[in-house]
Design a protein around this motif. Structure first.
Motif, mmCIF file in Angstrom:
data_model
loop_
_atom_site.group_PDB
_atom_site.id
_atom_site.type_symbol
_atom_site.label_atom_id
_atom_site.label_comp_id
_atom_site.label_asym_id
_atom_site.label_seq_id
_atom_site.Cartn_x
_atom_site.Cartn_y
_atom_site.Cartn_z
ATOM 1 N N UNK A 1 -1.628 -1.558 6.279
ATOM 2 C CA UNK A 1 -0.899 -2.195 5.519
ATOM 3 C C UNK A 1 -2.302 -2.369 4.115
ATOM 4 N N UNK A 2 -3.217 -1.347 4.589
ATOM 5 C CA UNK A 2 -3.719 -1.155 3.714
ATOM 6 C C UNK A 2 -4.090 0.718 4.103
ATOM 7 N N UNK A 3 -4.724 1.207 2.457
ATOM 8 C CA UNK A 3 -5.317 2.678 1.993
ATOM 9 C C UNK A 3 -5.703 2.953 2.813
ATOM 10 N N UNK B 1 1.016 -1.354 0.150
ATOM 11 C CA UNK B 1 -0.087 0.111 0.117
ATOM 12 C C UNK B 1 1.200 1.849 -0.553
ATOM 13 N N UNK B 2 1.951 1.353 0.410
ATOM 14 C CA UNK B 2 2.279 2.590 1.408
ATOM 15 C C UNK B 2 2.931 3.430 -0.793
ATOM 16 N N UNK B 3 3.424 2.314 -1.499
ATOM 17 C CA UNK B 3 3.713 2.156 -2.641
ATOM 18 C C UNK B 3 2.947 3.096 -3.530
ATOM 19 N N UNK B 4 1.267 3.032 -3.114
ATOM 20 C CA UNK B 4 0.158 3.977 -4.188
ATOM 21 C C UNK B 4 0.135 5.175 -2.873
ATOM 22 N N UNK B 5 0.566 5.922 -2.033
ATOM 23 C CA UNK B 5 0.479 6.887 -1.767
ATOM 24 C C UNK B 5 0.168 7.936 -2.169
#
Length: 165
Positions: free
Chosen positions: A81-83, A51-55
């Protein structure tokens, strides 16, 4: 968990087929090679992204509805680990919550913070190095109306976040 179980079942089935084929006296005819997907060799393995790579900020396009807008994604406050994020399109603001698993993005959209309005299911596009996600938006049906559906495209705004790859 279900995906892992299905993967293991498929792997066992393929293994059993391979063992049976090796026991056969006549060799199998050669199979043509599968065409390779367009992948940028400079990109990371998107299937291992979290998820971090989509922030960050994304442009939203819903072509079947003729709508454009924005999406801001960040860490979910309750599930690291979620968005969690906010959509803004079609004159509405919505809450987004979801996950990224093996390159597949799944987001739930709520316009009132209590009930589900729509589902977003898409895949990271390998050729874009994670800067684009394509999939399907599905609005839940309303009483007396059928559900709406549209393809969607999310495109990252600006430079990639630090530490992506």
């Amino acid at each position: 968990m279900i995906r892992i179980t299905l993967f293991l079942i498929a792997a066992c089935a393929l293994s059993a087929c391979a063992n049976q084929q090796n026991a056969s006296k006549s060799p199998a005819p050669p199979q043509p090679a599968a065409p390779a997907l367009a992948v940028n060799p400079a990109c990371p393995d998107l299937a291992h992204w979290g998820a971090r790579q989509l922030y960050g900020n994304w442009i939203v396009e819903l072509p079947a509805l003729g709508q454009r807008g924005t999406l801001l994604l960040r860490q979910h406050p309750d599930f690291s680990e979620s968005l969690r994020g906010e959509f803004s399109y079609g004159g509405h603001t919505s809450i987004a919550s979801g996950d990224l698993d093996e390159g597949e993005l799944n987001l739930d959209e709520s316009r009132d913070g209590k009930s589900l309005f729509a589902f977003w299911t898409g895949q990271l596009v390998p050729a874009s190095c994670g800067r684009e996600i394509r999939g399907t938006w599905q609005q839940l049906p309303k009483p007396g109306q059928s559900a709406l559906e549209s393809p969607f495209v999310l495109r990252r705004v600006g430079a990639k976040p630090a530490g992506d790859w």
